[in-house]
Design a protein around this motif. Structure first.
Motif, short mmCIF file in Angstrom:
data_model
loop_
_atom_site.label_atom_id
_atom_site.label_comp_id
_atom_site.label_asym_id
_atom_site.label_seq_id
_atom_site.Cartn_x
_atom_site.Cartn_y
_atom_site.Cartn_z
N ARG A 223 5.01 17.92 -16.38
CA ARG A 223 4.68 17.87 -17.81
C ARG A 223 3.76 19.02 -18.18
N ILE A 224 2.77 19.28 -17.34
CA ILE A 224 1.86 20.40 -17.59
C ILE A 224 2.63 21.71 -17.64
N ALA A 225 3.56 21.90 -16.71
CA ALA A 225 4.34 23.14 -16.67
C ALA A 225 5.18 23.30 -17.94
N VAL A 226 5.80 22.23 -18.38
CA VAL A 226 6.61 22.27 -19.61
C VAL A 226 5.72 22.58 -20.81
N LEU A 227 4.61 21.93 -20.91
CA LEU A 227 3.69 22.16 -22.04
C LEU A 227 3.14 23.57 -22.04
N ARG A 228 2.83 24.12 -20.87
CA ARG A 228 2.35 25.50 -20.80
C ARG A 228 3.41 26.49 -21.28
N ARG A 229 4.66 26.25 -20.89
CA ARG A 229 5.76 27.12 -21.37
C ARG A 229 5.89 27.06 -22.88
N SER B 106 0.83 -1.20 0.00
CA SER B 106 0.00 0.00 0.00
C SER B 106 0.87 1.26 0.00
N ARG B 107 1.92 1.24 0.77
CA ARG B 107 2.85 2.37 0.84
C ARG B 107 3.54 2.58 -0.50
N GLN B 108 3.95 1.49 -1.12
CA GLN B 108 4.60 1.58 -2.43
C GLN B 108 3.64 2.16 -3.48
N LEU B 109 2.39 1.73 -3.43
CA LEU B 109 1.41 2.26 -4.36
C LEU B 109 1.19 3.76 -4.14
N ASP B 110 1.14 4.15 -2.90
CA ASP B 110 0.99 5.57 -2.58
C ASP B 110 2.18 6.38 -3.10
N LEU B 111 3.37 5.83 -2.93
CA LEU B 111 4.58 6.51 -3.44
C LEU B 111 4.54 6.63 -4.96
N LEU B 112 4.11 5.56 -5.63
CA LEU B 112 4.00 5.59 -7.09
C LEU B 112 2.97 6.63 -7.55
N LYS B 113 1.84 6.69 -6.87
CA LYS B 113 0.80 7.67 -7.22
C LYS B 113 1.31 9.08 -7.01
N THR B 114 2.04 9.29 -5.93
CA THR B 114 2.60 10.61 -5.66
C THR B 114 3.60 11.00 -6.74
N ARG B 115 4.45 10.07 -7.13
CA ARG B 115 5.46 10.34 -8.17
C ARG B 115 4.78 10.61 -9.52
N GLU B 116 3.76 9.84 -9.84
CA GLU B 116 3.02 10.06 -11.08
C GLU B 116 2.40 11.46 -11.11
N GLU B 117 1.88 11.88 -9.99
CA GLU B 117 1.27 13.22 -9.90
C GLU B 117 2.33 14.30 -10.08
N GLN B 118 3.50 14.11 -9.50
CA GLN B 118 4.60 15.06 -9.67
C GLN B 118 5.01 15.15 -11.14
#
Length: 120
Positions: A28-34, A11-23
């Motif tokens: 990616r959004i910031a790069v695309l906006r620029r 569960s902790r590993q999944l949470d870490l993966l979800k957090t990293r995916e969100e980061q």
């Protein structure tokens, strides 16, 4: 013999993966906006050049200027001529926009004709 992983660890590993995916998603959004802003600036520059050269289609498209973006690009004190040069719009259209901004309380006139100042 296989080692069992405690459920909390998975569960902790999944949470870490979800957090990293969100980061990564936010980055990616910031790069695309620029990149989008760079493309928009290039497009505005090309449209301005075409209008200044008298291209009829570009002149008709002058009404599609994003005036809020123009306002953001202007210095604290600016002239109608600077607005015209920035957008390629006609003096009449620039005057109409400045008049609207005055009514909205976004700019005020100065003692010098054709010069305006942004209101904080």
């Amino acid at each position: 013999m296989k080692r069992k992983t405690p459920t909390g660890s998975v569960s902790r590993q999944l949470d870490l993966l979800k957090t990293r995916e969100e980061q990564i998603r936010r980055q990616r959004i910031a790069v695309l906006r620029r990149e989008l802003e760079k493309s928009r600036q290039k497009t505005r520059s090309l449209e301005k050049e075409l209008r200044l050269l008298g291209d009829q289609e570009s002149i008709r498209a002058a009404g599609k200027v994003r005036w809020d973006d123009v306002y953001a690009q202007l210095a604290r004190s600016f002239t109608a001529k600077e607005m015209q040069e920035l957008t390629g719009a006609t003096p009449n259209l620039v005057g109409s926009i400045v008049h609207r901004w005055k009514e909205q309380g976004r700019v005020v006139g100065t003692e010098e004709r054709g010069r305006y100042r942004k209101i904080a």
